[in-house]
Structure formats: C-alpha cells, structure tokens
Write a protein that holds these residues in place. Structure first.
Motif, PDB file in Angstrom:
ATOM      1  N   ALA A 102       1.019  -0.720   0.303  1.00  0.00           N
ATOM      2  CA  ALA A 102      -0.153   0.066   0.224  1.00  0.00           C
ATOM      3  C   ALA A 102       0.825   1.846  -0.543  1.00  0.00           C
ATOM      4  N   ARG A 103       1.866   1.565   0.412  1.00  0.00           N
ATOM      5  CA  ARG A 103       2.252   2.309   0.700  1.00  0.00           C
ATOM      6  C   ARG A 103       3.718   2.676  -0.242  1.00  0.00           C
ATOM      7  N   SER A 104       3.262   1.216  -1.722  1.00  0.00           N
ATOM      8  CA  SER A 104       5.100   1.332  -2.629  1.00  0.00           C
ATOM      9  C   SER A 104       3.869   2.156  -4.100  1.00  0.00           C
ATOM     10  N   PHE A 138      -5.636  -0.279   0.293  1.00  0.00           N
ATOM     11  CA  PHE A 138      -5.231   0.969   0.304  1.00  0.00           C
ATOM     12  C   PHE A 138      -5.421   1.642   1.245  1.00  0.00           C
ATOM     13  N   GLU A 139      -6.547   2.282   1.306  1.00  0.00           N
ATOM     14  CA  GLU A 139      -7.535   3.397   2.604  1.00  0.00           C
ATOM     15  C   GLU A 139      -6.898   2.566   3.703  1.00  0.00           C
ATOM     16  N   PHE A 140      -6.808   1.852   4.093  1.00  0.00           N
ATOM     17  CA  PHE A 140      -6.784   1.268   5.377  1.00  0.00           C
ATOM     18  C   PHE A 140      -5.095   0.298   5.776  1.00  0.00           C
ATOM     19  N   ARG A 168      -2.590   2.376   4.070  1.00  0.00           N
ATOM     20  CA  ARG A 168      -1.761   3.444   3.000  1.00  0.00           C
ATOM     21  C   ARG A 168      -0.283   4.799   4.120  1.00  0.00           C
ATOM     22  N   ASP A 169      -0.808   4.569   5.699  1.00  0.00           N
ATOM     23  CA  ASP A 169      -0.209   5.432   5.925  1.00  0.00           C
ATOM     24  C   ASP A 169       0.005   4.504   7.494  1.00  0.00           C
ATOM     25  N   ASP A 170       0.927   5.345   8.567  1.00  0.00           N
ATOM     26  CA  ASP A 170       1.388   4.683   9.577  1.00  0.00           C
ATOM     27  C   ASP A 170       0.126   3.828  10.658  1.00  0.00           C
ATOM     28  N   PHE A 171      -1.190   4.856  10.267  1.00  0.00           N
ATOM     29  CA  PHE A 171      -1.828   4.149  11.857  1.00  0.00           C
ATOM     30  C   PHE A 171      -2.064   2.622  11.478  1.00  0.00           C
ATOM     31  N   ARG A 224     -11.985  10.483   7.344  1.00  0.00           N
ATOM     32  CA  ARG A 224     -13.044  10.565   6.944  1.00  0.00           C
ATOM     33  C   ARG A 224     -12.511   9.615   5.292  1.00  0.00           C
ATOM     34  N   ARG A 225     -11.551   9.236   4.935  1.00  0.00           N
ATOM     35  CA  ARG A 225     -11.587   8.711   3.405  1.00  0.00           C
ATOM     36  C   ARG A 225     -12.282   7.591   3.979  1.00  0.00           C
ATOM     37  N   ARG A 226     -11.603   7.112   5.083  1.00  0.00           N
ATOM     38  CA  ARG A 226     -11.596   5.560   5.716  1.00  0.00           C
ATOM     39  C   ARG A 226     -13.038   4.917   5.643  1.00  0.00           C
ATOM     40  N   GLN A 227     -13.794   6.078   6.248  1.00  0.00           N
ATOM     41  CA  GLN A 227     -15.092   5.922   6.510  1.00  0.00           C
ATOM     42  C   GLN A 227     -15.912   5.853   4.820  1.00  0.00           C
ATOM     43  N   ARG A 228     -15.669   6.849   3.841  1.00  0.00           N
ATOM     44  CA  ARG A 228     -16.422   6.814   2.261  1.00  0.00           C
ATOM     45  C   ARG A 228     -15.305   5.622   2.312  1.00  0.00           C
TER      46      ARG A 228
END
Length: 749
Positions: free
Chosen positions: A608-610, A654-656, A658-661, A710-714
């Motif tokens: 996802a981060r590539s 990807f959305e879940f 794509r970052d370090d969270f 917010r993007r994860r919710q969508r």
C-alpha cells in the motif's frame, strides 16, 4: 577413506510433481529439473518433430545415432511438391439428432500444419529453470542482449492448396435463424430434464436471442450468418440456450439452466469417451460449458469447472487450433457457380470460427486464472495465429457480400501512429532510455498479409519510433482489441506465477523493466482504442485514415465496448496489485478482525505504501467509477462482478494501510452506523460515500488534506455499496465474494 561424500550428500530438495520421486542436493538442480514437467515444450527437433522442455535435452537428442541417421535419410530424399495434398478425412460423427431431414455435413477436421513452439531467441548459457521463457519474454518486450535494433520481418505466407470442404447435400440454402418446434422437441428429448421440458417454444427462442445479443456480441465464435439450428450439434445448441437462459433474469430460469449444464457436462464426457480427437462443434460446447461454470453457474459448478479446466485446455491443444491455421483460397463469386461460392464462404467461416474459438480458449484460461487466483495453463507463445477478420467480413450475410468485404480488408503496412494523449504515468522516461528493440525469431511464424497475434502484441510493448511500421487500424475489430488485452493480462499473470524474480533468475532491474513495458502495452492499447472511437465518431483530422474509404469495424458503445474497457482496468489492477495477497488479507480480516502484527498484514502494508499501491488505488477508482455510472454492466458483462470485487478490495486495503496508522486506528470514527437505519442499509448513503471516495482519490491535490478517518469512512461506504450492487445483479457463483464483503462490514458494527 574413499571420496564418496558427493554421492552420499543429502538430497533434501524433492520434486513436488505428482508421481515424480526425484530429489536433488541443490535448489537450482530442482529448478532445472522442474522444466521437464512443464506443459510448454518450446524446443523442437525439426527433423523428428519431437519436443523438449530444455535446450540441453534437445542437444543431447540431436547427438544420438538415431537422429543422425534420420537426418541423413531425409536429406537424401526428394521433397514432395508443395501442390500435393493428402486426402482429407471427412468427419462423420455429427449426427442430426434433432431434425430428420438431411443436412449438410462439413469437414470438422481441417489439415493443420504443425508449427514448432517458439525456441529460445538468443544463444546464451542455460543456467536454470525457465530460461526459455525468459528468452521469449526478451523477444516480446523487445530487449535484445546484443543491443541491436532489428525490424520484424513481414514475409508473405507460403501459398498452400486450400483444403476442400465436402458435403453430401447439394442444397445449401441459408435457413432463417430460429428454433422451430421440431428442433426444440428433439432437443428436449436429448437433454431429458423435467424443468427443460416445461420451457415453451417462445421462451426458448428468447433465450436463443439473448445468447446472440449478450454472449455472441462479446465472444463472436459461432457464426450467425451460417448457423442452422435445425442441423446444429445438440451439445452446442443446448449450451447456447442455457447461456441465454441465465441472462433472462428469473430464479427459476437460472435454476433450470444450472441443472441442464450439469447434465450436459456428463453427456459431453461420455461423448468423448477415451479419445481426444473430437469434432469441432463438441470442442466449442466444452468451452461454453467451462465459461458457464466460471461465470454463470453456482459455486459447486465453479469448483467442478476447476477440476476440468486442464481437460478443456488440453482438448484445444490436441485439436491443433493454436497452431497456424491455413486460410482457404477464395475466388470471386462471379467466376464460380452459386453453389461453389457458398461452399467457399462456408470454408472460410469454418477456418475463422476455429481461429476465434482458439482465442476464446485463451480468454477463458486468462480469465480463469484471474478469477480463481491460479496460474494460467496457456502461454501466449503457444498462439501461432493470425488475428480475426474484420466485423464487416464476419457479419456478412451472403457469399457475395462476404467476398466484397473480404476484398476491402487492408493488407499494407503503414507508418506507426504517434499519439499525443496523456495516458502515461510520469515514470515512462526511464523506460524509453533503458530498453531497446529486439530481433525476431525463425521459430515464431513471420507475419504475412494480415496481423499476427504475437507480432501485434509485441508492437504494443514498444515505445513510439518514427521508422516503425504497422498494419492499419482498420484491420482490428473490438474483438481483436479484446484479444490483445487478454494477451497482456496473460503475460502479467504468467510472470507473477512463474516467480522468475523470486527464483533469482531475472534481476530486479529487469523485472521492473518488464513491468513498465507491460504498462506501456496497456497505455498503447488505450491510445489505439480511443483513436478508433474517434474515427467512428468522425472526430479530428485522422491522417492515417485518409486512404481508407470504408470503416470495416464497429466501435460504437456495445457489450464488447464495456467488456474491453473493464478488461483494460482489470489488467492494470493485476499489474499493480497481487489479487491473491489482497484477497487472503481480506479473508483473514473478515475472520479475525484487524491485526498489524501478522506477516500478511506487513506485506499488504508494504504494498500500500509503494508505487504499485498508489497506482492500484487509481486503477481501482477507474473501475469503480465505470461501474457506478453504468451499473447494468454488472449483469451483462460476465467478468465485471469479479473486477468490481477486486477493485473494491484494493481500494479498501490501500485506504487502511496507506499510512502508519493501520486498520486499528479508527478512534471509533469509522463504523457502519452512518449507513444503517431501522429499515436496513441506506443504499443512497452508501452510494454517495462511494462516489465521494472515488472523486477524492482522483483529485490528487486534495488527498493529503483529508483526515485519514474521513476517507476510511467513505471507503467503508464503498464496500457497502459494492455489496449492494452484487446482491442486486449477479449470479449465484458470487456467493463467496458476497460473504467476504459481508464479513468485512461486520467487523465495523
């Protein structure tokens, strides 16, 4: 002590192939040995016609005394004249089990010249497993180790005497297309299932029409103009009716179609008994049954279809349909009798139908691999065929019109079209610098006066160069474009499943170049496709078409248009995302919930981060926007439901990650509560979230400004609405995918 340690060394690398008990002390020995079990044997002895999986075994064979004696014997004999032909066997196994009147019996088996599989294209030391495949890909991608630039050869094919098509009936008048009561009565007796006995004649003709309009418009392998239902093979006719039945819509009709198909599979297997040389119409029937099991049947049929997948592919291989078929010679209709004019039309349609059916088998294999997340059984290098004829030729309804359209087909090479569209990604410059054009190979049949599959596929891999030549776009129908897409998709899957990079045979730099060349092929395909749509709509100044007086192909909005567009989007997704990895992670999440510690989750996070993850996210949103704006294609285009699920899982994954969270960092904000009411799921709210998510991903400048939750919710709303569309439209073989999306949503309350 005697030096016997080499022979006593532990052989811990066992061959995994069933029935093979060999073991090796080194992994590379096992890898080299594994080529012996491959179905593709590209190394052929041109003297003995035997094939081998490895070059060293071929060279060993060529040093044997038997080979040397056979070579000397052949060179001492005078070769036969090219005009001499062998008697053609007449296939008599097609029995008219439906109508009692005499029918024309056509030769179901044409003499097929056996062409060798492609051999390695460059002389190089063979150091490990799959080196022959690597050589073929070097040729296809246009990268020559010598660094030379060689233009492909365009020699005319060798003239050969056309095979005669015999008939025991002089009356060949074309029958009106439709199912008469006698034909349907015979078909009911043949199938002998209670639910099919209750199908009215009117309904059966409706199913027949749905087959032509839905299936036949995307996969034109049965010729409408010469098809005679009253004399058709009952296996083929039953398949056509049941496929049309599944598009009718009601649950009872679908249940009946599934029951008939289960009976048909048993009848077909009993029909072939212990032979692999079957009539052409029965081969088509086997492939239609396979298509039905993959897309239209229930889950049990889909599983059974996987058991017989290898059988279907082998039947096409044994028929010789993947080799270079011989196009029959044609004479102007005014110079021959009306009967001979119709006969030569039937000969050509038989040749064209075999070619299209072979490509359909290749479609089915590539789609099966993508849907079931398995390795393709067929390689693009097995397909030694010219591309199908134009739409105008295929759709001609009379011998005279057929010949007129045939003569209009262009056969000249023209300068390659230079496009100015912006479908490329920014990293294209690296590819232009590092990859050079490669040479051609004598083992791959040279192109003649009509485009060849492998050479045309190779051109799509090449960046534009001013000196290149190509066939006019008027040669290529939407069906031919569909073939190109499956060629690229098949190569994507083949490279991924062969694991050339994982085995250390190909460097990481070379694998990146291969990936970029495949991306080039997809974008080149899109450029050509867009240009032909512009030509159809008479838009712009199209200099390359000024010499063409007629448009020979239909590029209007139709079922095959949507099939092409969604197949392109699927191909890009498969290039940038591992379907197996994404699906396994989703299954684990649906079963156990979120976890950041598993090895699978770490691999998904790395993806996802590539660059591939970012590209796959954009590709997934293209799929989703296409389906959201045109929801009926979920039902009308067979592969779209699977593409929709894959795109949805890619976007959600990807959305879940794509970052370090990670997927655990919801802070209670991401849940299904906004999409639920007392009456159930709020479809309009899910659809609105899905559209907003797609728009946000496409608006690259706004990506970083949106809070991650917010993007994860969508994205969660996107998953919910995809589930809604699947429940509304799809057939029963999507139950596993529907259950997977339901499991994901359950984890969010």
């Amino acid at each position: 002590m005697a030096p016997t340690t080499v022979f006593q060394e532990e052989r811990r690398f066992l061959c995994p192939h069933g029935g093979c008990n060999k073991a090796f002390s080194r992994r590379d020995y096992l890898q080299r040995h594994s080529a012996n079990h491959s179905d593709v044997k590209p190394f052929q002895c041109h003297c003995c016609s035997t094939r081998y999986a490895r070059k060293d075994i071929l060279e060993k064979h060529q040093r044997t005394r038997a080979h040397i004696r056979r070579t000397e014997l052949q060179t001492s004999q005078t070769p036969p004249k090219s005009s001499e032909t062998l008697p053609i066997p007449i296939e008599t196994t097609i029995v008219n089990q439906i109508a009692e009147e005499p029918v024309p019996v056509f030769a179901e088996t044409l003499p097929l010249p056996q062409q060798p599989h492609p051999q390695p294209l460059f002389d190089r030391p063979e150091s490990g497993f799959a080196s022959e495949f690597f050589d073929n890909y070097e040729w296809l991608f246009g990268s020559d180790p010598s660094g030379t630039s060689i233009q492909a050869q365009y020699d005319s094919p060798t003239d050969s005497t056309p095979s005669s098509l015999r008939s025991d009936r002089s009356d060949l008048t074309h029958t009106a297309l439709g199912l008469d009561p006698v034909t349907l009565a015979g078909l009911r007796r043949f199938i002998n299932i209670e639910c099919f006995d209750d199908v009215s004649d009117e309904s059966a003709n409706e199913y027949f029409g749905l087959f032509w309009s839905r299936f036949g418009s995307v996969y034109p392998i049965v010729h409408h103009g010469t098809f005679e239902p009253h004399s058709a093979d009952p296996f083929l006719l039953a398949n056509m009716l049941t496929i049309g039945m599944m598009y009718a819509g009601t649950a009872a009709e679908k249940d009946c179609g599934i029951a008939v198909q289960k009976k048909l599979r048993r009848l077909q297997l009993a029909e072939i008994d212990d032979t692999v040389e079957i009539r052409f119409s029965l081969l088509q029937s086997f492939l239609l049954t396979a298509f039905f099991a993959l897309y239209l049947g229930d889950c049990d049929q889909s599983k059974v279809g996987q058991l017989f997948h290898g059988t279907n592919v082998s039947l096409v291989r044994f028929s010789g349909s993947f080799q270079q078929l011989v196009e029959p010679k044609l004479q102007p209709p005014l110079t021959v009798s009306p009967e001979e004019a119709r006969l030569q039309w039937y000969r050509y349609i038989d040749y064209e139908s075999r070619k299209r059916t072979a490509f359909f088998a290749y479609f089915y294999d590539a789609q099966n691999a993508a849907v079931t997340r398995t390795q393709p059984s067929l390689s693009a290098f097995e397909i030694h065929l010219e591309l199908p004829c134009t739409d105008a030729v295929w759709n001609a309804e009379s011998p005279v019109r057929f010949y007129q359209e045939y003569e209009r087909q262009p056969h000249d090479l023209r300068s390659r079209v230079k496009f100015t569209t912006m479908h490329r990604r920014p990293s294209r410059e690296h590819l232009e610098r590092t990859i050079t054009l490669g040479g051609s190979s004598d083992s791959i049949p040279a192109e003649g006066k009509w485009p060849n599959f492998l050479f045309s596929l190779r051109r799509l891999m090449q960046p534009y160069r001013h000196h290149q030549k190509e066939y006019p776009m008027n040669c290529f129908s939407q069906f031919s474009r569909f073939i190109f897409l499956h060629g690229i998709i098949g190569i994507c899957l083949d490279l991924r499943w062969r694991g050339l990079f994982d085995l250390g045979i190909v460097s990481q730099r070379r694998m990146v170049e291969f990936s970029e060349r495949l991306e080039t092929a997809f974008f080149n395909w899109r450029d050509y496709f867009d240009r032909q749509i512009m030509i159809t709509n008479n838009q712009g100044h199209l200099r390359d078409y000024e010499t063409d007086k007629f448009l020979l192909n239909d590029y209007g909005v139709s079922h095959i248009f949507w099939a092409n567009l969604t197949a392109l989007q699927l191909g890009l997704l498969l290039l940038h995302a591992d379907n197996d990895l994404i699906t396994k992670h989703a299954e684990l999440f649906a079963l156990r919930g979120a976890t950041n510690s598993s090895q699978l989750a770490q691999r998904v996070a790395g993806w996802a981060r590539s660059r591939d993850g970012v590209a796959a996210s954009a590709d997934a949103c293209q799929v989703l926007r296409t389906v959201l704006n045109n929801e009926p294609i979920i039902e009308t285009i067979a592969h779209v439901p699977f593409v929709l699920v894959f795109a949805t899982l890619c976007a959600w994954t990807f959305e879940f990650y794509r970052d370090d969270f990670g997927p655990l960092a919801n802070n209670g904000s991401v849940s299904m509560r906004p999409y639920h009411s007392d009456k159930g799921l709020l479809e309009y709210a899910c659809r609105e979230s899905a559209l907003k998510y797609v728009s946000e991903v496409e608006a690259v400048d706004e990506t970083d400004s949106q809070p991650f939750w917010r993007r994860r919710q969508r994205a969660l709303g996107l998953v919910a609405y995809s589930l809604t569309m699947l429940r509304r439209f799809t057939h029963r073989n999507m139950e596993l995918e529907i259950g997977l999306l339901e499991g994901i949503l359950t984890r969010y309350g």
